[in-house]
Structures are given as C-alpha cells and as structure tokens.
Write a protein that holds these residues in place. Structure first.
Motif, PDB file in Angstrom:
ATOM      1  N   SER A  28       5.933  -0.152  -6.928  1.00  0.00           N
ATOM      2  CA  SER A  28       4.068  -0.124  -7.401  1.00  0.00           C
ATOM      3  C   SER A  28       3.568  -0.792  -7.976  1.00  0.00           C
ATOM      4  O   SER A  28       4.518  -1.874  -8.828  1.00  0.00           O
ATOM      5  CB  SER A  28       4.508   1.688  -8.564  1.00  0.00           C
ATOM      6  N   ILE A  30       0.550  -2.064 -10.280  1.00  0.00           N
ATOM      7  CA  ILE A  30       0.079  -1.088 -11.576  1.00  0.00           C
ATOM      8  C   ILE A  30      -0.976  -1.826 -12.332  1.00  0.00           C
ATOM      9  O   ILE A  30      -0.723  -2.815 -13.202  1.00  0.00           O
ATOM     10  CB  ILE A  30       0.838  -0.433 -12.483  1.00  0.00           C
ATOM     11  N   THR A  32      -3.616  -0.883 -15.276  1.00  0.00           N
ATOM     12  CA  THR A  32      -3.816  -0.125 -15.701  1.00  0.00           C
ATOM     13  C   THR A  32      -4.604  -1.056 -17.520  1.00  0.00           C
ATOM     14  O   THR A  32      -4.688  -2.218 -17.351  1.00  0.00           O
ATOM     15  CB  THR A  32      -2.607  -0.072 -17.056  1.00  0.00           C
ATOM     16  N   MET A  45       6.875   5.105 -15.348  1.00  0.00           N
ATOM     17  CA  MET A  45       6.567   4.615 -14.123  1.00  0.00           C
ATOM     18  C   MET A  45       7.915   4.297 -13.504  1.00  0.00           C
ATOM     19  O   MET A  45       8.343   3.735 -12.055  1.00  0.00           O
ATOM     20  CB  MET A  45       5.314   3.764 -13.842  1.00  0.00           C
ATOM     21  N   LEU A 105      -1.426   2.186  -8.409  1.00  0.00           N
ATOM     22  CA  LEU A 105      -2.533   2.001  -9.449  1.00  0.00           C
ATOM     23  C   LEU A 105      -3.252   1.856 -10.263  1.00  0.00           C
ATOM     24  O   LEU A 105      -3.299   0.911 -10.181  1.00  0.00           O
ATOM     25  CB  LEU A 105      -1.565   2.958 -10.471  1.00  0.00           C
ATOM     26  N   VAL A 130      -3.075   5.836  -6.017  1.00  0.00           N
ATOM     27  CA  VAL A 130      -3.675   6.874  -7.474  1.00  0.00           C
ATOM     28  C   VAL A 130      -4.804   6.325  -7.587  1.00  0.00           C
ATOM     29  O   VAL A 130      -4.486   5.022  -8.572  1.00  0.00           O
ATOM     30  CB  VAL A 130      -2.540   7.444  -8.301  1.00  0.00           C
ATOM     31  N   ASP A 132      -7.607   6.846 -11.336  1.00  0.00           N
ATOM     32  CA  ASP A 132      -7.669   6.976 -12.339  1.00  0.00           C
ATOM     33  C   ASP A 132      -9.541   7.608 -12.677  1.00  0.00           C
ATOM     34  O   ASP A 132      -9.579   8.432 -13.213  1.00  0.00           O
ATOM     35  CB  ASP A 132      -7.317   6.430 -13.299  1.00  0.00           C
ATOM     36  N   GLN A 333      -1.910  10.674 -17.503  1.00  0.00           N
ATOM     37  CA  GLN A 333      -0.652  10.121 -17.593  1.00  0.00           C
ATOM     38  C   GLN A 333       0.349  10.414 -16.837  1.00  0.00           C
ATOM     39  O   GLN A 333       0.895   9.863 -15.769  1.00  0.00           O
ATOM     40  CB  GLN A 333      -0.250   9.369 -18.792  1.00  0.00           C
ATOM     41  N   ILE A 336      -0.887  11.108 -12.932  1.00  0.00           N
ATOM     42  CA  ILE A 336      -0.738   9.996 -12.533  1.00  0.00           C
ATOM     43  C   ILE A 336       0.892   9.850 -12.331  1.00  0.00           C
ATOM     44  O   ILE A 336       0.973   9.422 -10.709  1.00  0.00           O
ATOM     45  CB  ILE A 336      -1.291   8.875 -12.753  1.00  0.00           C
ATOM     46  N   THR A 340       2.007   9.717  -7.578  1.00  0.00           N
ATOM     47  CA  THR A 340       3.270   8.540  -7.283  1.00  0.00           C
ATOM     48  C   THR A 340       4.324   9.243  -7.040  1.00  0.00           C
ATOM     49  O   THR A 340       4.549   9.320  -5.782  1.00  0.00           O
ATOM     50  CB  THR A 340       3.481   7.911  -8.644  1.00  0.00           C
TER      51      THR A 340
END
Length: 374
Positions: A28, A30, A32, A45, A105, A130, A132, A333, A336, A340
């Motif tokens: 992944s 990410i 964030t 994760m 993400l 993914v 948000d 979260q 998410i 995933t």
C-alpha cells in the motif's frame, strides 16, 4: 494517545482486520493526515498490507506524530506535483514497490492525474484506489473511464458522522481564532458556500451560535434543501457573500475566485474546510492585495479601500486545533481497511467508481458499537 485509549483502539482495528483480511501479498501507498490517532490506523494497515510508504499531507501533519511514524514506516514528501507528472509518480512506485500488487490510499484525488499511466506502465499491478473525500471522489469521477477500480468512502453513511463533526470543529476553530482577537460570533451575518454534508453541519452549528446564516450552492437542489431547513439562500455567490461577516467555504473546488474577493465586505473573515489550493484562489491576489499577519493563524489582505481576513492561511481551519472528531473517525478508517481488503483479491471489480457493500458497512458498524458504545 493515552494507553487505555490505544488498547481499545488496537482491539477495534484487530477485529476489523480479522474480519477483512488481505487476499494475498499486497502493498500500500498511503496518503494521509498525520493526526494523533493515525498511527493506530497505519498499524492496522500494516497488518493487512505491506506499507510501502506513507505520504503525509503537509498542512495537517502533527510534528510528534510524524516523528513517531518515521520510526516505523518509510515517509515520503507529498506535493500535488508529485502525481501531476506521471513519470515522477511512476518513478516513485518503481522505487518503493517494484513488481508488487499495490493499493493506493488517497485523500483528495492526488493519484488521479497519473492513474492511467501508473495502471498501464507500473511493473507491478495497481489493484485500485481507496478515496476518502468528496473532493477526491469528484476528481476521479471527472476522469471518465477509469483504468482501475476506485473505491470511494466519501458518500458512505458511515462517513456522515465524521462530516457532521467536521462541520462543528470548523465552527469551533473559527470561533476560537476570532475570540482570540476579543470578538465573538453571536449576532453576525455568516455565509456558507457549499451545502454538502460538511457545509450543512457548518450552517447548523452557526445557527446554534445565534448567527444569521445564508447558504449558497451552485446546485439548485441543494439551495432548496437549505431553504426547507430554514436557511436563507441566494441565486448568486456574490449576493451571498457581500454582506457576510464570516464566509465558510465548503466546496472543495474554488469556492472563492479572484473576482469574488472583491465582493467581500470590509473586515470579513474567511474560513475553509480543506486546502487553500482547492478552495481559495488566493494566489491571484498577490499583485493587488498586501498580506500582513493580524494574529495567530490570521492574515489580513488589504488594498486601497478594501480589506478582509483569512483564517489559517486558507487551509482547513479545524486543523489548527487538531481536527478532532472523536472515535467516529474510526468508522471511516475501518471502511478504508475493508475496501483495501476487497481490492486485495484482485480481478473481482471492473474499472470504475465503487462503494463498499451495505452488508460490509453493517459489519463495521456492529464492530464499532461493540468497542465504543458500551
């Protein structure tokens, strides 16, 4: 985070990752916010995927959290330019996860400009994205034919709790910054631009603080919704803002452009719910307005005969006070994490925008209630 809270949170995330395990060896990347509760999510994760790198959103990164995350994960700097140029995006993926299956993400559609090239040329396989946020959801939607699955949690019922509390936190932070200058919100005229879930919450919170609230949205359906909920509306943005003491921008897509700033009343305060790059066209004012610091997280813009104030440099004002929404953030979260997991099983979803199933959301809700509603 206090240790009992951390233990409770870790137990919740373990329940989620046990219910939604990965379908194989998956990495992944990410993007964030790095807020105090975020390391527990990253650890979750890491139980589902191999975290190739964490890309913190620079304007919301808590310094201590960033230092803590660096000790456990590879951290790379994030800019819009990184993924605006497909070659630089491809180079990053080839460096951190060559030949691997990877899930991206996202918060805000960062990967969108490069997604087609990444999907076609990466030596591994892009299993999907993914996303948000509503802003990001719209950015992927405008791409037309997507090259891979994009799971969006932006319009999930589980996210409505967060959106409602984000609206409250935006008003809280705006009021705190204005109170620091010896003033209050009560009795003022306010305008909310954008009547989505966050904008609606802002309008409701402002009314609870005894402000006179006008709503503008370029969607006439949203304006009708604002009317039926007791707010004033206008047919144009200019009409909405020109008498407002406070303007809250909640569109994610340039609520105020250069010509709009000229319509603001003298002394108006502007607050945003997202990045200034997405919400306010402040760069267009550099040659015509002089900027001066007017207090903590408050900037005065002035030219001959006109002035106004921008809170938090035009960035999400609630991040000034940590953007706290409590344990409800963990619903999002968890979704998410579940999305995933779904993507990790490979070719089960066609390219395009997707959402998690109703049953999966109900499972998440039941687990959340078991851990946080006792």
């Amino acid at each position: 985070m206090e240790s009992p809270d951390k233990a409770q949170l870790d137990a919740f995330f373990r329940s989620i990752t046990q219910r939604f395990p990965a379908g194989g060896q998956v990495s992944s990347l990410i993007i964030t916010h790095l807020l105090p509760e975020r390391p527990a999510f990253l650890d979750a994760m890491a139980r589902t995927t191999t975290v190739a790198a964490v890309l913190p959103k620079p304007k919301s990164a808590n310094r201590q959290v960033l230092a803590d995350v660096r000790r456990s994960y590879a951290v790379r700097p994030l800019t819009r330019g990184l993924f605006a140029e497909p070659n630089s995006a491809l180079e990053l993926l080839e460096e951190i996860a060559p030949g691997q299956d990877i899930v991206l993400l996202d918060i805000g559609g960062y990967y969108a400009p490069s997604l087609e090239v990444l999907t076609a040329k990466f030596s591994g396989r892009i299993l999907g994205v993914v996303e948000d946020t509503e802003n990001g959801h719209q950015r992927y939607g405008t791409l037309g034919q997507l090259p891979c699955p994009v799971f969006s949690v932006a319009r999930s019922p589980l996210k409505e709790c967060e959106d409602h509390l984000v609206g409250r936190s935006v008003v809280y932070s705006a009021e705190a910054l204005i109170r620091a200058r010896g003033s209050v919100l009560t009795g003022r005229d306010a305008c909310v631009i954008g009547y989505g879930k966050v904008g609606r919450s802002i309008a409701q919170s402002l009314r609870a603080h005894d402000l006179h609230v006008t709503v503008y949205d370029n969607d006439p359906v949203k304006r009708i919704q604002a009317l039926v909920q007791g707010f004033r509306t206008t047919a144009t943005r200019t009409d909405a803002i020109h008498k407002a003491d406070l303007v809250f921008c909640a569109t994610g897509n340039f609520a105020l452009r250069r010509s709009d700033f000229e319509s603001l009343r003298d002394g108006a305060h502007i607050a945003s719910v997202t990045s200034s790059d997405d919400e306010l066209e402040l760069a267009s004012l550099e040659r015509t307005y002089r900027r001066t610091a007017a207090g903590d997280h408050l900037t005065r813009y002035e030219r001959a005969g006109h002035y106004f104030y921008v809170l938090a440099e035009g960035n999400a004002v609630n991040f000034v006070h940590g953007a706290t929404v409590g344990v409800y953030i963990h619903l999002v979260q968890a979704e998410i994490l579940a999305a995933t997991s779904v993507l990790s099983y490979g070719d089960h979803h066609d390219p395009g925008l997707h959402e998690l199933s109703t049953e999966h959301r109900r499972v998440i809700a039941r687990i959340w209630l078991e851990h946080f509603a006792r």
